[in-house]
Design a protein around this motif. Structure first.
Motif, short mmCIF file in Angstrom:
data_model
loop_
_atom_site.label_atom_id
_atom_site.label_comp_id
_atom_site.label_asym_id
_atom_site.label_seq_id
_atom_site.Cartn_x
_atom_site.Cartn_y
_atom_site.Cartn_z
N PHE A 159 0.83 -1.20 0.00
CA PHE A 159 0.00 0.00 0.00
C PHE A 159 0.87 1.25 0.00
CE2 PHE A 159 -1.88 3.40 2.56
CZ PHE A 159 -2.99 3.72 1.77
N TRP A 160 1.84 1.31 0.91
CA TRP A 160 2.66 2.51 0.99
C TRP A 160 3.57 2.66 -0.22
CZ3 TRP A 160 0.86 6.11 3.68
CH2 TRP A 160 0.16 5.86 4.86
N SER A 161 3.92 1.55 -0.81
CA SER A 161 4.67 1.61 -2.07
C SER A 161 3.82 2.24 -3.16
CB SER A 161 5.12 0.21 -2.49
OG SER A 161 5.72 0.23 -3.77
N VAL A 162 2.54 1.91 -3.17
CA VAL A 162 1.62 2.49 -4.14
C VAL A 162 1.48 3.98 -3.90
CG1 VAL A 162 -0.77 2.50 -4.99
CG2 VAL A 162 0.37 0.33 -4.51
N VAL A 163 1.41 4.38 -2.64
CA VAL A 163 1.31 5.81 -2.31
C VAL A 163 2.52 6.56 -2.87
CG1 VAL A 163 1.30 7.50 -0.43
CG2 VAL A 163 -0.11 5.43 -0.27
N GLU A 164 3.71 5.98 -2.70
CA GLU A 164 4.91 6.63 -3.22
C GLU A 164 4.88 6.70 -4.74
OE1 GLU A 164 8.15 4.42 -1.61
OE2 GLU A 164 8.09 5.42 0.34
N GLN A 165 4.40 5.62 -5.38
CA GLN A 165 4.29 5.64 -6.84
C GLN A 165 3.32 6.72 -7.29
OE1 GLN A 165 3.53 1.73 -8.61
NE2 GLN A 165 4.48 0.77 -6.83
N MET A 166 2.24 6.91 -6.55
CA MET A 166 1.26 7.93 -6.90
C MET A 166 1.88 9.33 -6.78
SD MET A 166 -2.51 8.50 -5.21
CE MET A 166 -1.76 8.97 -3.62
N GLN A 214 -2.82 5.81 -16.90
CA GLN A 214 -1.69 4.96 -16.50
C GLN A 214 -1.65 4.80 -14.98
OE1 GLN A 214 1.95 6.46 -18.18
NE2 GLN A 214 1.25 6.23 -20.30
N VAL A 215 -1.92 5.89 -14.28
CA VAL A 215 -1.98 5.83 -12.82
C VAL A 215 -3.11 4.90 -12.38
CG1 VAL A 215 -2.29 7.18 -10.71
CG2 VAL A 215 -1.02 8.15 -12.64
N GLU A 216 -4.25 5.03 -13.05
CA GLU A 216 -5.40 4.19 -12.73
C GLU A 216 -5.06 2.71 -12.89
OE1 GLU A 216 -10.12 3.91 -14.11
OE2 GLU A 216 -8.71 5.22 -15.17
N LEU A 239 -2.72 1.60 -10.05
CA LEU A 239 -3.46 1.47 -8.81
C LEU A 239 -4.25 0.17 -8.77
CD1 LEU A 239 -4.81 5.11 -8.25
CD2 LEU A 239 -3.16 3.89 -6.82
N PHE A 240 -4.93 -0.12 -9.87
CA PHE A 240 -5.78 -1.32 -9.90
C PHE A 240 -4.95 -2.58 -9.73
CE2 PHE A 240 -8.02 -4.71 -12.26
CZ PHE A 240 -9.17 -4.77 -11.49
N ARG A 241 -3.84 -2.68 -10.46
CA ARG A 241 -3.01 -3.88 -10.36
C ARG A 241 -2.47 -4.06 -8.94
NH1 ARG A 241 -4.95 -6.99 -13.91
NH2 ARG A 241 -4.92 -6.13 -16.01
N ASN A 242 -2.09 -2.96 -8.33
CA ASN A 242 -1.54 -3.06 -6.97
C ASN A 242 -2.63 -3.34 -5.94
OD1 ASN A 242 1.51 -2.45 -6.75
ND2 ASN A 242 0.79 -0.94 -8.24
N LEU A 243 -3.84 -2.86 -6.19
CA LEU A 243 -4.95 -3.19 -5.29
C LEU A 243 -5.24 -4.69 -5.32
CD1 LEU A 243 -7.39 -0.20 -5.89
CD2 LEU A 243 -6.05 -0.69 -3.82
N LEU A 244 -5.06 -5.30 -6.48
CA LEU A 244 -5.22 -6.76 -6.56
C LEU A 244 -4.15 -7.46 -5.72
CD1 LEU A 244 -6.03 -7.31 -10.36
CD2 LEU A 244 -7.62 -7.43 -8.43
N VAL A 245 -2.94 -6.95 -5.75
CA VAL A 245 -1.86 -7.53 -4.94
C VAL A 245 -2.17 -7.37 -3.45
CG1 VAL A 245 0.59 -7.36 -4.34
CG2 VAL A 245 -0.13 -7.15 -6.74
N ILE A 246 -2.62 -6.17 -3.07
CA ILE A 246 -2.98 -5.94 -1.66
C ILE A 246 -4.12 -6.87 -1.24
CG2 ILE A 246 -3.96 -4.24 -0.07
CD1 ILE A 246 -2.51 -2.07 -1.73
N GLY A 247 -5.11 -7.01 -2.10
CA GLY A 247 -6.21 -7.91 -1.80
C GLY A 247 -5.75 -9.33 -1.62
N HIS A 248 -4.76 -9.76 -2.40
CA HIS A 248 -4.23 -11.12 -2.27
C HIS A 248 -3.59 -11.32 -0.90
CE1 HIS A 248 -1.58 -14.59 -3.04
NE2 HIS A 248 -2.48 -14.94 -3.95
N TRP A 249 -2.79 -10.32 -0.43
CA TRP A 249 -2.17 -10.43 0.89
C TRP A 249 -3.22 -10.48 1.99
CZ3 TRP A 249 2.46 -12.13 1.29
CH2 TRP A 249 3.46 -11.77 0.38
#
Length: 512
Positions: free
Chosen positions: A33-40, A52-54, A57-67
């Motif tokens: 999550f915090w890595s995504v914040v830095e990317q944003m 591109q940002v969208e 975000l979506f791909r990383n939200l899938l990763v967060i959901g997996h964890w």
């Protein structure tokens, strides 16, 4: 400026192994999550395009959901209920069966919308896995595919070929699903459709119209020419460039007719013959026609007309229990449909011949009397005059006129046969062509609803280029597509999950 922050989920000490694993997975999710914040932040500084940002975000939200889903599984435990597990017997009075615990833990794959997971469970049985309490606790499906994933895939499949649906969902979620698995899931889900439909609540009386309309038609479904091995697909597109030579008299497509029906209520719509002429001949409606209410459609391929009319008859009883509503049966005049109608529907049903099939016959006759290239206006006028007479109840006069003109003009061969067939068609359906009375009562005279059902329910999905079906696969698709088109998709999935859950885990819960 946003800044990162370290956060860890704390449990009361000492932590169990499950809580430790959960905390670790949540930490990984927070790191992402915090890595995504830095990317944003970086994306904003670099003025990156929002799409591109969208996507990032979506791909990383899938990763967060997996964890986080893995953390949930950690907290759920393994389903260990002790050295033995008692499951209920199948027959009434059966004392059930006591199963010993198996060692070690057994894994089963689970494909979620966030990606694949392995679920470790304590299992019970005699030398083989016969029960896993965690499966019942988590309401796991029979196959590895999550119910949510199945539901989303199914909503694609009812509109697109399995291969295309799998590709689209895979593009969104980044998952790989076998086409064969999609087809198998489709058949398994469809096994609950009929039971679901039979248990649907009757529409509220206040939401119903005073006229109950039943309509039926038939539409062909292309089938594979010979039985395929069990592992073959249920919908089989022809390979590109594959055009095998057909035998003498063999048709390009082997089709089986699906019986398609619809039931709805509607407000009366009183019109005159001139009103109808304006609408069907000049495409100008003088008044806003009422819309069908609580429309339901269905298609039966395997059993056909009998199964369809059993459903139609049941719908008539459910939606008109007191028999107070006029019941109208609209069709194209096919004798087989009227045979089933007279057998299964009430005796006082008002049978109406679809006006658009009448109009189609009139145009065929017109082109026997007039040249299509040079006499279009005369043909149009001729059709309009005959249609108006029919709408005024002058059916016998129109029939006589057709036969007289065929003789007077000296028609022979195919043209004479076309005119004779039309006259015979009207003669055979005279009792269903009392249009003057139907219009005065406000009854519908066109079967546009079932024509639309044939197109939307059957043709748009089942008759795509090169598509061939096994009968069982075709019926499964028709069942699910009808459920979707009827607006029952969400309700069906709640029902299907409950049904499968009872089939899989009813014995464990009864014993517990």
């Amino acid at each position: 400026m946003l800044t990162t922050a370290a956060a860890t989920v704390k449990f009361a000490l000492p932590m169990t192994p499950e809580q430790t694993a959960c905390s670790r997975n949540i930490d990984e999710g927070l790191k992402t999550f915090w890595s995504v914040v830095e990317q944003m932040q970086h994306a904003a500084q670099q003025q990156q395009p929002i799409h591109q940002v969208e996507q990032t975000l979506f791909r990383n939200l899938l990763v967060i959901g997996h964890w986080l889903l893995q953390a949930f599984l950690d907290l759920a435990g393994t389903g260990d209920v002790g050295p033995t597990l008692t499951i209920a017997g199948e027959a009434p009075g059966d004392q059930g069966q006591e199963l010993p615990r198996l060692e070690p833990l057994h894994k089963r794959p689970y494909l979620s919308i966030f990606g694949p997971l392995d679920i470790e469970r304590t299992c019970y049985g005699h030398d083989r896995v016969q029960a896993a309490p965690l499966d019942a606790q988590l309401h796991l499906p029979h196959r590895q595919y999550s119910y949510l994933l199945q539901q989303w895939l199914g909503s694609f499949v009812v509109d697109d070929a399995h291969a295309e649906a799998v590709r689209k969902l895979g593009t969104i979620l980044g998952l790989e699903i076998a086409v064969k698995a999609s087809e198998d899931l489709n058949r398994e889900q469809a096994s609950d459709v009929v039971v679901f439909q039979d248990r649907l609540a009757v529409p509220e009386a206040a939401a119903e119209g005073p006229l109950l309309v039943v309509t039926a038609d038939c539409k062909g479904v292309p089938l594979v020419r010979k039985a395929l091995p069990p592992k073959e697909a249920t919908e089989t597109p022809r390979p590109a460039g594959a055009h095998p030579r057909r035998g003498k008299g063999e048709k390009a497509n082997k089709k089986k007719m699906a019986a398609v029906g619809a039931v709805y209520t509607i407000e009366p719509f009183v019109r005159t013959a001139d009103d109808v002429i304006e609408e069907v001949m000049r495409k100008e409606a003088r008044a806003r026609r009422p819309r069908p209410q609580n429309k339901r459609v269905r298609a039966e391929l395997l059993v056909g007309k009998v199964a369809l009319f059993l459903w139609l008859a049941d719908e008539v009883i459910r939606r008109n229990p007191q028999g107070s509503k006029p019941v109208i049966f609209l069709s194209d005049g096919e004798q087989a449909l009227h045979d089933r109608q007279s057998e299964y529907l009430p005796e006082n049903v008002v049978c109406i011949l679809d006006l658009f099939h009448v109009l189609e016959r009139l145009w065929k006759v017109a082109w026997c009397f007039f040249e299509e290239k040079t006499q279009k206006r005369a043909a149009h006028q001729w059709v309009e005059e005959r249609l108006k007479r029919l709408l005024e109840g002058k059916v016998v006069a129109v029939i006589r006129g057709l036969r007289y003109q065929a003789t007077q003009r000296g028609l022979k061969g195919p043209k004479r046969k076309t005119v004779q067939d039309a006259a015979d068609y009207f003669e055979g359906n005279r009792d269903r062509m009392k249009y003057d009375a139907y219009l005065a009562a406000g009854y519908p005279v066109g079967s546009g609803v079932v024509e639309g059902a044939c197109r939307h329910l059957v043709k748009d999905r089942m008759e795509r280029t090169g598509m061939r079906w096994l009968p069982s696969g075709a019926q499964a698709m028709l069942d699910l597509r009808a459920t979707y088109l009827n607006g029952d998709w969400e309700a069906f999935w709640i029902f299907h999950v409950a049904q499968e859950d009872e089939r899989l885990y009813g014995g464990i819960r009864e014993a517990g």
